[in-house]
Scaffold this motif. Sequence first.
Motif, PDB file in Angstrom:
ATOM      1  N   PRO A   1       0.795  -1.225   0.000  1.00 44.62           N
ATOM      2  CA  PRO A   1       0.000   0.000   0.000  1.00 44.62           C
ATOM      3  C   PRO A   1       0.832   1.282   0.000  1.00 44.62           C
ATOM      4  N   PHE A   2       2.097   1.194   0.383  1.00 39.75           N
ATOM      5  CA  PHE A   2       2.953   2.377   0.467  1.00 39.75           C
ATOM      6  C   PHE A   2       3.943   2.470  -0.693  1.00 39.75           C
ATOM      7  N   ALA A   3       4.027   1.424  -1.496  1.00 37.65           N
ATOM      8  CA  ALA A   3       5.056   1.333  -2.528  1.00 37.65           C
ATOM      9  C   ALA A   3       4.566   1.932  -3.833  1.00 37.65           C
ATOM     10  N   LYS A   4       4.612   3.244  -3.910  1.00 40.74           N
ATOM     11  CA  LYS A   4       4.097   3.923  -5.097  1.00 40.74           C
ATOM     12  C   LYS A   4       5.020   3.758  -6.303  1.00 40.74           C
ATOM     13  N   ASP A   5       6.228   4.254  -6.222  1.00 40.97           N
ATOM     14  CA  ASP A   5       7.142   4.210  -7.365  1.00 40.97           C
ATOM     15  C   ASP A   5       8.237   3.163  -7.211  1.00 40.97           C
ATOM     16  N   ASP A   6       8.632   2.891  -5.986  1.00 38.04           N
ATOM     17  CA  ASP A   6       9.749   1.995  -5.769  1.00 38.04           C
ATOM     18  C   ASP A   6       9.431   1.037  -4.625  1.00 38.04           C
ATOM     19  N   ALA A   7       8.808  -0.089  -4.981  1.00 37.33           N
ATOM     20  CA  ALA A   7       8.386  -1.052  -3.978  1.00 37.33           C
ATOM     21  C   ALA A   7       9.579  -1.594  -3.197  1.00 37.33           C
ATOM     22  N   VAL A   8      10.658  -1.879  -3.896  1.00 37.20           N
ATOM     23  CA  VAL A   8      11.831  -2.458  -3.240  1.00 37.20           C
ATOM     24  C   VAL A   8      12.393  -1.507  -2.190  1.00 37.20           C
ATOM     25  N   GLN A   9      12.395  -0.216  -2.494  1.00 33.35           N
ATOM     26  CA  GLN A   9      12.896   0.781  -1.529  1.00 33.35           C
ATOM     27  C   GLN A   9      12.075   0.745  -0.241  1.00 33.35           C
ATOM     28  N   THR A  10      10.761   0.685  -0.377  1.00 33.49           N
ATOM     29  CA  THR A  10       9.888   0.636   0.800  1.00 33.49           C
ATOM     30  C   THR A  10      10.124  -0.646   1.590  1.00 33.49           C
ATOM     31  N   GLU A  11      10.188  -1.780   0.889  1.00 26.38           N
ATOM     32  CA  GLU A  11      10.416  -3.062   1.549  1.00 26.38           C
ATOM     33  C   GLU A  11      11.747  -3.060   2.298  1.00 26.38           C
ATOM     34  N   LEU A  12      12.796  -2.579   1.657  1.00 28.55           N
ATOM     35  CA  LEU A  12      14.114  -2.581   2.291  1.00 28.55           C
ATOM     36  C   LEU A  12      14.194  -1.616   3.474  1.00 28.55           C
ATOM     37  N   THR A  13      13.458  -0.531   3.395  1.00 29.03           N
ATOM     38  CA  THR A  13      13.430   0.418   4.516  1.00 29.03           C
ATOM     39  C   THR A  13      12.821  -0.233   5.753  1.00 29.03           C
ATOM     40  N   VAL A  14      11.668  -0.865   5.582  1.00 30.02           N
ATOM     41  CA  VAL A  14      11.004  -1.529   6.707  1.00 30.02           C
ATOM     42  C   VAL A  14      11.858  -2.687   7.204  1.00 30.02           C
ATOM     43  N   TRP A  15      12.360  -3.497   6.281  1.00 29.69           N
ATOM     44  CA  TRP A  15      13.152  -4.669   6.658  1.00 29.69           C
ATOM     45  C   TRP A  15      14.417  -4.255   7.415  1.00 29.69           C
ATOM     46  N   SER A  16      15.088  -3.227   6.929  1.00 26.67           N
ATOM     47  CA  SER A  16      16.310  -2.777   7.585  1.00 26.67           C
ATOM     48  C   SER A  16      16.042  -2.312   9.014  1.00 26.67           C
ATOM     49  N   LEU A  17      14.948  -1.591   9.204  1.00 33.04           N
ATOM     50  CA  LEU A  17      14.614  -1.106  10.543  1.00 33.04           C
ATOM     51  C   LEU A  17      14.360  -2.264  11.494  1.00 33.04           C
ATOM     52  N   VAL A  18      13.474  -3.170  11.118  1.00 32.15           N
ATOM     53  CA  VAL A  18      13.096  -4.239  12.033  1.00 32.15           C
ATOM     54  C   VAL A  18      14.221  -5.262  12.185  1.00 32.15           C
ATOM     55  N   HIS A  19      14.911  -5.569  11.101  1.00 30.28           N
ATOM     56  CA  HIS A  19      15.972  -6.567  11.197  1.00 30.28           C
ATOM     57  C   HIS A  19      17.163  -6.024  11.994  1.00 30.28           C
ATOM     58  N   GLY A  20      17.482  -4.772  11.795  1.00 25.12           N
ATOM     59  CA  GLY A  20      18.563  -4.175  12.572  1.00 25.12           C
ATOM     60  C   GLY A  20      18.262  -4.190  14.055  1.00 25.12           C
ATOM     61  N   TYR A  21      17.042  -3.833  14.401  1.00 24.23           N
ATOM     62  CA  TYR A  21      16.626  -3.835  15.805  1.00 24.23           C
ATOM     63  C   TYR A  21      16.664  -5.253  16.371  1.00 24.23           C
ATOM     64  N   ALA A  22      16.123  -6.204  15.605  1.00 19.67           N
ATOM     65  CA  ALA A  22      16.111  -7.599  16.057  1.00 19.67           C
ATOM     66  C   ALA A  22      17.529  -8.131  16.217  1.00 19.67           C
ATOM     67  N   SER A  23      18.410  -7.813  15.286  1.00 15.91           N
ATOM     68  CA  SER A  23      19.791  -8.299  15.345  1.00 15.91           C
ATOM     69  C   SER A  23      20.531  -7.750  16.555  1.00 15.91           C
TER      70      SER A  23
END
Length: 195
Positions: free
Chosen positions: A140-162
Amino acid sequence: MPTKKPHHHGNLRAALIQAGLDLIQSEGPDALSIRKVAAMAGVSHAAPAHHFPSLAHLRTAVVAEGYRRFTASMEAAIAEADGTPRDVVLAACLGYLRFAWAYSGVFSLMFGPNVHGHDDPDLRDASDAAYGVLVRICAPFAKDDAVQTELTVWSLVHGYASLAVAGNRRLEPGEAAEEVFRGMFAKLDLGAAEA
């Protein structure tokens, strides 16, 4: 005369994978061995060879099961989410963190350096299913660059989890650590969700 180990009835492959998960949780990823897993499953050290001809095969199967449980943790949290697409992303992230905390050894193995076969179809399917959750919640948030949105969320949560799994005392599992993450997530600009 030595006593024989009991013959294993039922699904030996699943029992060995569960024993591998349990062993990793109790002793860490480096403790995984076919001999130890066989002992935990109550079978001879030769019995696993039919399902797992090498430690690499066992490790790959354990990691694939880890990914399935990881996906289930995110999906369970999503099922409890209320309302907005942003709430769904946050819920998935909390499911991600809860898995990392509950299965820290398996989490470390899943995202560790080249310790399992990424060319294995079962592992690839399980890993793709987990990433598919990220794709779906970010759509729902990935207007022009879906991968950018996915990597932003993934980086935040994975970094915190790690950081948490590595033993950072400020990020020990529980409500306080989840509140810290909620505060970080609140500052994350995902843009407006598409209608």
